[in-house]
Design an enzyme around this catalytic site. Structure first.
Site, PDB file in Angstrom:
ATOM      1  N   SER A 139      80.322 -33.894 -72.482  1.00 51.98           N
ATOM      2  CA  SER A 139      79.156 -34.693 -72.118  1.00 51.98           C
ATOM      3  C   SER A 139      78.764 -35.547 -73.308  1.00 51.98           C
ATOM      4  CB  SER A 139      77.988 -33.775 -71.736  1.00 51.98           C
ATOM      5  OG  SER A 139      76.774 -34.498 -71.659  1.00 51.98           O
ATOM      6  N   TYR A 152      71.865 -27.640 -73.616  1.00 54.94           N
ATOM      7  CA  TYR A 152      73.111 -28.036 -72.937  1.00 54.94           C
ATOM      8  C   TYR A 152      74.011 -28.800 -73.895  1.00 54.94           C
ATOM      9  CZ  TYR A 152      76.119 -30.395 -69.485  1.00 54.94           C
ATOM     10  OH  TYR A 152      77.188 -30.884 -68.773  1.00 54.94           O
TER      11      TYR A 152
END
Length: 239
Positions: A139, A152
């Protein structure tokens, strides 16, 4: 036929990649927590000609990982491991001051520790494959400091570095961490439930060609973005 193990294979990018590989003649082991959606994804892949085994369960559970590897071994081995299953750690997302340790632990367990556990079980099979490869879905939150994405992002940054070290330690494999970009997925919708730009975000299927390019061209192990792979694809095709 080559065999791929895809975690989080019932929806989103995992499902889209599974269907694309099915059309190329791959055999598949798909895992996910939701048995219903997983069965539907498996059926869709079978309709495209794949031999499919679905294993419902939580990737953080060692027993579940063992079942997935056993299913792959029965199909002939493991040529590709896709670490796609992800956990946010909190939903909706919260700043670090509001992120409990349990949430951070959940993100790390799913996004890093489970990937490591699955790799340890599949590594002998990957080493013996003609062109063994590991793809870990990363990501941009792994490299950019976005408010509320700290837990995250930290887990994905750890996954990136884990992938980089694995690529050095296993020169006979290809190990790629891939940032697919912001997609219209359930995970992103859960993270940002009131996202005003949701309708403009691309579908997961739009980045599958980037992953297929990695498999076709087998560039050096490393971190890639889907956008860069897609931009370079026309030039590569013209050579």
């Amino acid at each position: 036929m080559p065999v791929a193990v895809i975690t989080g294979g019932s929806k989103g990018l995992g499902r889209a990649l599974a269907l694309a590989l099915a059309e190329r003649g791959w055999s598949l082991v798909l895992t996910a927590r939701g048995a219903g959606a997983l069965a539907e994804a498996g059926q869709a892949a079978e309709e495209r000609g794949a031999v499919v085994r679905t294993v419902a369960g939580d990737v953080t559970d060692a027993g579940h990982r063992g079942e997935a590897v056993a299913a792959a071994r029965a199909l002939g081995g493991v040529d590709l491991l896709v670490n796609n299953a992800s956990a946010l750690g909190a939903s909706p997302l919260a700043g670090l001051a509001g992120l409990g340790t349990a949430g951070l632990r959940e993100a790390l367990e799913t996004n890093v520790v489970a990937a490591h556990g699955l790799l340890r079980e599949t590594l002998p099979l990957l080493r013996s494959a003609p062109a063994g490869a590991v793809v870990s879905v990363s990501s941009d939150a792994a490299v950019e400091a976005y408010p509320t994405w700290g837990g995250y992002g930290a887990s994905k940054a750890a996954l990136d570095h884990w992938s980089a070290v694995l690529g050095v330690e296993e020169p006979g494999l290809r190990v790629w961490a891939v940032d697919p970009g912001d997609l219209r997925t359930e995970l992103y919708r859960t993270a940002v439930p009131d996202d005003p730009d949701e309708a403009a975000r691309p579908e997961p299927e739009s980045v599958v060609p980037a992953f297929l390019r990695l498999l076709d061209e087998r560039p050096a192990s490393g971190r890639y973005t889907a956008s860069a792979l897609l931009e370079a694809a026309p030039a590569a095709a013209g050579r």
